[in-house]
Design a protein around this motif. Structure first.
Motif, PDB file in Angstrom:
ATOM      1  N   HIS A  35     -38.717 -16.257  -9.913  1.00  0.00           N
ATOM      2  CA  HIS A  35     -37.501 -17.038  -9.669  1.00  0.00           C
ATOM      3  C   HIS A  35     -36.454 -16.457  -8.734  1.00  0.00           C
ATOM      4  CE1 HIS A  35     -38.625 -20.458 -12.131  1.00  0.00           C
ATOM      5  NE2 HIS A  35     -38.768 -19.672 -13.276  1.00  0.00           N
ATOM      6  N   ILE A  36     -36.670 -15.199  -8.618  1.00  0.00           N
ATOM      7  CA  ILE A  36     -35.663 -14.550  -7.966  1.00  0.00           C
ATOM      8  C   ILE A  36     -35.655 -14.454  -6.438  1.00  0.00           C
ATOM      9  CG2 ILE A  36     -34.936 -12.033  -7.578  1.00  0.00           C
ATOM     10  CD1 ILE A  36     -35.651 -11.334 -10.424  1.00  0.00           C
ATOM     11  N   GLN A  37     -34.462 -14.818  -5.873  1.00  0.00           N
ATOM     12  CA  GLN A  37     -34.765 -14.875  -4.529  1.00  0.00           C
ATOM     13  C   GLN A  37     -33.626 -13.716  -3.871  1.00  0.00           C
ATOM     14  OE1 GLN A  37     -33.618 -18.466  -2.080  1.00  0.00           O
ATOM     15  NE2 GLN A  37     -33.010 -17.092  -0.426  1.00  0.00           N
ATOM     16  N   THR A  38     -32.612 -13.593  -4.642  1.00  0.00           N
ATOM     17  CA  THR A  38     -31.285 -12.570  -4.157  1.00  0.00           C
ATOM     18  C   THR A  38     -30.988 -12.136  -5.496  1.00  0.00           C
ATOM     19  OG1 THR A  38     -31.071 -13.310  -2.086  1.00  0.00           O
ATOM     20  CG2 THR A  38     -29.598 -11.832  -3.108  1.00  0.00           C
ATOM     21  N   LEU A  39     -30.565 -11.032  -5.710  1.00  0.00           N
ATOM     22  CA  LEU A  39     -29.967 -10.497  -6.939  1.00  0.00           C
ATOM     23  C   LEU A  39     -28.701  -9.617  -5.906  1.00  0.00           C
ATOM     24  CD1 LEU A  39     -28.977  -9.396  -9.588  1.00  0.00           C
ATOM     25  CD2 LEU A  39     -30.614  -7.461  -9.285  1.00  0.00           C
ATOM     26  N   TYR A  40     -27.467  -9.958  -6.375  1.00  0.00           N
ATOM     27  CA  TYR A  40     -26.168  -9.495  -5.400  1.00  0.00           C
ATOM     28  C   TYR A  40     -25.487  -8.944  -6.292  1.00  0.00           C
ATOM     29  CZ  TYR A  40     -22.563  -9.833  -2.329  1.00  0.00           C
ATOM     30  OH  TYR A  40     -21.263  -9.400  -1.559  1.00  0.00           O
ATOM     31  N   ILE A  41     -25.054  -7.681  -6.171  1.00  0.00           N
ATOM     32  CA  ILE A  41     -23.902  -7.101  -6.815  1.00  0.00           C
ATOM     33  C   ILE A  41     -22.803  -6.828  -5.559  1.00  0.00           C
ATOM     34  CG2 ILE A  41     -22.939  -5.083  -7.976  1.00  0.00           C
ATOM     35  CD1 ILE A  41     -25.686  -4.808  -9.386  1.00  0.00           C
ATOM     36  N   LEU A  87     -28.309   0.518 -19.584  1.00  0.00           N
ATOM     37  CA  LEU A  87     -27.218   0.538 -18.855  1.00  0.00           C
ATOM     38  C   LEU A  87     -27.043   2.027 -18.252  1.00  0.00           C
ATOM     39  CD1 LEU A  87     -25.130  -2.022 -20.580  1.00  0.00           C
ATOM     40  CD2 LEU A  87     -26.547  -2.488 -18.604  1.00  0.00           C
ATOM     41  N   PRO A  88     -26.234   2.027 -17.379  1.00  0.00           N
ATOM     42  CA  PRO A  88     -25.771   3.535 -17.189  1.00  0.00           C
ATOM     43  C   PRO A  88     -24.947   3.871 -18.033  1.00  0.00           C
ATOM     44  CG  PRO A  88     -24.929   2.059 -15.601  1.00  0.00           C
ATOM     45  CD  PRO A  88     -25.669   1.117 -16.406  1.00  0.00           C
ATOM     46  N   GLU A 107     -23.296   3.731  -9.106  1.00  0.00           N
ATOM     47  CA  GLU A 107     -22.736   3.617  -7.668  1.00  0.00           C
ATOM     48  C   GLU A 107     -22.846   2.161  -7.148  1.00  0.00           C
ATOM     49  OE1 GLU A 107     -26.980   5.676  -7.799  1.00  0.00           O
ATOM     50  OE2 GLU A 107     -25.189   5.982  -8.732  1.00  0.00           O
ATOM     51  N   ASP A 108     -23.758   1.233  -7.856  1.00  0.00           N
ATOM     52  CA  ASP A 108     -23.753  -0.035  -7.546  1.00  0.00           C
ATOM     53  C   ASP A 108     -22.450  -0.723  -7.720  1.00  0.00           C
ATOM     54  OD1 ASP A 108     -26.641   0.211  -6.952  1.00  0.00           O
ATOM     55  OD2 ASP A 108     -27.374  -0.435  -8.784  1.00  0.00           O
ATOM     56  N   LEU A 109     -21.638  -0.179  -8.549  1.00  0.00           N
ATOM     57  CA  LEU A 109     -20.454  -0.658  -8.984  1.00  0.00           C
ATOM     58  C   LEU A 109     -19.048  -0.011  -8.230  1.00  0.00           C
ATOM     59  CD1 LEU A 109     -21.079  -0.802 -12.879  1.00  0.00           C
ATOM     60  CD2 LEU A 109     -21.504  -2.594 -11.034  1.00  0.00           C
ATOM     61  N   LYS A 110     -19.534   0.424  -7.204  1.00  0.00           N
ATOM     62  CA  LYS A 110     -18.343   1.348  -6.424  1.00  0.00           C
ATOM     63  C   LYS A 110     -17.221   0.326  -6.310  1.00  0.00           C
ATOM     64  CE  LYS A 110     -20.932   1.592  -2.058  1.00  0.00           C
ATOM     65  NZ  LYS A 110     -22.237   1.153  -2.164  1.00  0.00           N
ATOM     66  N   GLY A 111     -17.529  -0.850  -5.739  1.00  0.00           N
ATOM     67  CA  GLY A 111     -16.307  -1.888  -5.360  1.00  0.00           C
ATOM     68  C   GLY A 111     -15.708  -2.502  -6.450  1.00  0.00           C
ATOM     69  N   SER A 112     -16.172  -2.274  -7.551  1.00  0.00           N
ATOM     70  CA  SER A 112     -15.623  -2.958  -8.672  1.00  0.00           C
ATOM     71  C   SER A 112     -14.505  -2.624  -9.119  1.00  0.00           C
ATOM     72  CB  SER A 112     -16.484  -2.591  -9.870  1.00  0.00           C
ATOM     73  OG  SER A 112     -17.771  -3.507  -9.741  1.00  0.00           O
ATOM     74  N   GLU A 113     -13.688  -3.373  -9.714  1.00  0.00           N
ATOM     75  CA  GLU A 113     -12.352  -3.251  -9.945  1.00  0.00           C
ATOM     76  C   GLU A 113     -12.162  -3.770 -11.459  1.00  0.00           C
ATOM     77  OE1 GLU A 113      -7.588  -4.344  -8.952  1.00  0.00           O
ATOM     78  OE2 GLU A 113      -9.394  -5.147  -7.872  1.00  0.00           O
ATOM     79  N   ILE A 114     -11.468  -2.824 -12.330  1.00  0.00           N
ATOM     80  CA  ILE A 114     -11.129  -3.171 -13.757  1.00  0.00           C
ATOM     81  C   ILE A 114      -9.642  -3.631 -13.616  1.00  0.00           C
ATOM     82  CG2 ILE A 114     -10.573  -2.347 -16.193  1.00  0.00           C
ATOM     83  CD1 ILE A 114     -12.878  -0.294 -15.538  1.00  0.00           C
TER      84      ILE A 114
END
Length: 135
Positions: A35-41, A87-88, A107-114
Motif C-alpha cells: 500500500h505504500i507509495q510515499t513515506l514523507y517526513i 524508536l531512536p 536526523e530524519d527529524l532535523k526540521g521538526s520543531e517542538i
C-alpha cells in the motif's frame, strides 16, 4: 480523525492520505508494504512531540518515582525501551548499545520543531483543527 486507527486504516486502504504518529503509522505500514507509495517526513518542518515522565507535586512516594526514573535512564535499560518501541533513543549513551534498527533516525527529524509555548499557537491550531473536522 483519531490518534490510533489511522495507521491501520491507511495500511488496509481505507484512507489515501494520513498524518499521524510515525511509530504507529510505520509499524502498521510495514505489515502491508504493497500500500505504500510515499513515506514523507517533512524536511522543512513539522511539529515534534516528546513523551515525558512526570512526578506530581503531591505524589505519595516521590523517592520511588525518582528511583524509577534513575533506573529507566540507565543506558542498558533505555536501550531496551528504544529497542522495544523501535524508536531512536534520546538517551545518548544508550545509542551505542542499541542493536535493533529504529523505524526512523534522529536526523530524519532535523526540521521538526517542538512547540514550547502552546498558548501562543493554541487558537490557530484549534481553528484549523475545526476546519479539518468539518470537512
Amino acid at each position: 480523525m483519531d490518534s490510533e486507527s489511522f495507521g491501520k486504516g491507511f495500511a488496509n486502504g481505507d484512507f489515501w492520505v494520513v498524518h499521524g504518529y510515525a511509530e504507529i503509522f510505520i509499524k502498521n505500514l510495514m505489515k502491508n508494504k504493497e500500500h505504500i507509495q510515499t513515506l514523507y517526513i517533512p524536511e522543512k518542518g513539522d511539529t515534534a512531540y516528546v513523551d515525558s515522565f512526570v512526578i506530581l507535586k503531591d505524589a505519595p512516594n516521590k523517592e520511588a518515582a525518582y528511583k524509577f526514573l534513575e533506573f529507566i535512564h540507565r543506558p542498558e535499560n533505555y536501550k531496551l525501551v528504544s529497542e522495544h518501541l523501535e524508536l531512536p533513543s534520546i538517551n545518548v549513551p544508550a545509542r551505542e548499545l542499541i542493536e535493533v534498527e529504529p523505524i526512523y533516525k534522529m536526523e530524519d527529524l532535523k526540521g521538526s520543531e517542538i512547540l514550547r509555548d502552546i498558548k501562543k499557537t493554541l487558537d490557530i491550531q484549534n481553528k484549523y483543527w475545526q476546519e479539518i473536522m468539518v470537512d
